[in-house]
Design a protein around this motif. Structure first.
Motif, mmCIF file in Angstrom:
data_model
loop_
_atom_site.group_PDB
_atom_site.id
_atom_site.type_symbol
_atom_site.label_atom_id
_atom_site.label_comp_id
_atom_site.label_asym_id
_atom_site.label_seq_id
_atom_site.Cartn_x
_atom_site.Cartn_y
_atom_site.Cartn_z
ATOM 1 N N GLY A 1 -4.030 -10.725 12.526
ATOM 2 C CA GLY A 1 -4.643 -9.637 12.780
ATOM 3 C C GLY A 1 -4.315 -9.083 14.123
ATOM 4 N N ASP A 2 -3.996 -9.677 15.101
ATOM 5 C CA ASP A 2 -3.554 -9.062 16.546
ATOM 6 C C ASP A 2 -2.238 -8.833 16.233
ATOM 7 N N LEU B 1 -4.288 -16.290 20.083
ATOM 8 C CA LEU B 1 -3.998 -15.229 19.273
ATOM 9 C C LEU B 1 -4.366 -15.789 17.800
ATOM 10 N N ARG B 2 -4.566 -14.756 16.799
ATOM 11 C CA ARG B 2 -5.053 -15.057 15.663
ATOM 12 C C ARG B 2 -4.627 -14.001 14.560
ATOM 13 N N TYR C 1 -1.002 -7.891 23.715
ATOM 14 C CA TYR C 1 -1.523 -7.898 21.917
ATOM 15 C C TYR C 1 -2.544 -6.957 21.886
ATOM 16 N N ARG D 1 -5.205 -6.456 25.074
ATOM 17 C CA ARG D 1 -5.457 -7.938 25.961
ATOM 18 C C ARG D 1 -4.201 -8.592 26.015
ATOM 19 N N ARG E 1 -6.234 -6.058 19.828
ATOM 20 C CA ARG E 1 -7.170 -6.543 18.839
ATOM 21 C C ARG E 1 -8.253 -5.574 18.747
ATOM 22 N N SER E 2 -8.640 -5.149 17.589
ATOM 23 C CA SER E 2 -9.851 -4.387 17.355
ATOM 24 C C SER E 2 -9.755 -2.915 18.048
#
Length: 361
Positions: A311-312, A308-309, A345, A352, A347-348
């Protein structure tokens, strides 16, 4: 918290009474107490003198518990604020709530053994569980520690007493029952709260008012089974306190945290799971809470190691839906460090999942 009471009464079929005299006799018999006493669960009539004796016995037990426990409950003053605490041992350690001590390092403590206030100093505070330990600078002779019970013996329906200093009224006692166990609740930061999410809380109908925080919730064996911490409030805007719904930190948690603080000066093993992120609640197009955006995922933390990073947007922890930072905290409260859990989560714009090994607070 919303509660809608039901006030239904069971009504039997209507019967027409012919002779009015018979009806009058029946009413007179009831008014005079001439009706047969109600049966006991065994089917035998309950004698009025037995009921009266039972009331006296319970009253005497209340008085005995109060005599035993009240001397172990203290009032804690921090500047203009007041709270309660419980004497933990004969070395002058007192356990209370972290939100009672706040940022203070020294305190005035009033104990039953003397009218003058005693000075005390902070040992350590653990806001994550809203607990703290302070210690009397000089331990008075005859200081009495409380007896702390076992969380496994707490039962829904058992009678409990809450002791503390509500609204500055020292040595006050209220009574109720254990309404539920295993509750997970989140404190507000408003009014000096820690904002912590607290698991396994004991819910009680005993009145918990401002100033009761940090006091004692005790059973009829004179044992502390919890530390009263907060009362529920109506979630509607401007909602007031919800009477009869209070929460206490269970004795098992109190023992775990207090013992570590006394031994090491801090909590060394919280037993609380963490995702190791900082996050914020995000809303959808209709301005409804829709998840928790990862603001930071520190290197080496549980989330970062799972991929995870920043923005997620986290939407589920296991099978539990996550809509706010509070709901994420509550979902984590039921987990343990080292446990593996599936995190869903976005993402974009794409859903995911990641398998995360949880860290520790």
């Amino acid at each position: 918290m919303d509660a809608t009471p039901s006030h239904g009464r069971r009504r039997g079929p209507a019967r027409r009474s012919s002779p009015s005299l018979a009806a009058g006799v029946c009413v007179l018999a009831l008014a005079c107490g001439c009706a047969a006493p109600p049966p006991s669960p065994s089917g035998a009539p309950v004698r009025p003198d037995a009921v009266a004796q039972g009331t006296v016995d319970l009253e005497e037990r209340y008085e005995s518990v109060i005599d035993d426990v009240l001397p172990t409950v203290v009032q804690i003053a921090t500047g203009d604020a007041l709270g309660s605490g419980v004497v933990y041992d004969d070395k002058g350690h007192i356990v209370t709530n972290a939100h009672v001590v706040g940022d203070a390092k020294s305190f005035d403590v009033t104990v039953v053994t003397g009218e003058r206030a005693l000075k005390a100093s902070l040992v350590s505070s653990y806001p994550e569980q809203d607990l703290a330990v302070i210690r009397l600078d000089d331990v008075p002779e005859g200081l009495k520690p409380a007896k702390f019970g076992t969380a496994g013996e707490v039962r829904v329906g058992q009678i409990v007493l809450a002791m503390g200093s509500p609204l500055g009224l020292s040595s006050s006692v209220t009574q109720g029952i254990v309404s539920a166990v295993g509750r997970t609740v989140s404190e507000s930061r408003a009014g000096g709260g820690t904002g912590a999410t607290l698991a396994d809380m004991v819910q009680t109908s005993a009145a918990i008012n401002p100033g009761n925080s940090g006091g004692a919730l005790v059973d009829l064996d004179s044992e502390v089974i919890g530390i009263p911490t907060l009362a529920a409030t109506d979630p509607e805007p401007g909602g007031s306190a919800a009477p009869g719904i209070g929460f206490a930190i269970p004795v098992s948690t109190v023992r775990t945290v207090a013992d570590q603080i006394i031994e090491s000066g801090r909590v060394t093993d919280s037993g609380r799971a963490a995702l190791d992120i900082t996050g914020r609640t995000v809303v959808d197009d209709d301005y409804r809470p829709a998840g928790v955006a990862v603001v930071t995922a520190p290197e080496g933390g549980a989330a970062e190691e799972a991929g995870l990073r920043a923005g997620d947007v986290i939407t589920r922890l296991g099978d539990t839906r996550v809509t706010t930072i509070t709901s994420l905290s509550e979902a984590l409260a039921s987990r343990s460090p080292g446990q593996k859990v599936r995190v869903t989560y976005v993402r974009s714009g794409t859903d995911r999942t990641a398998q995360v090994t949880l860290g520790e607070i």
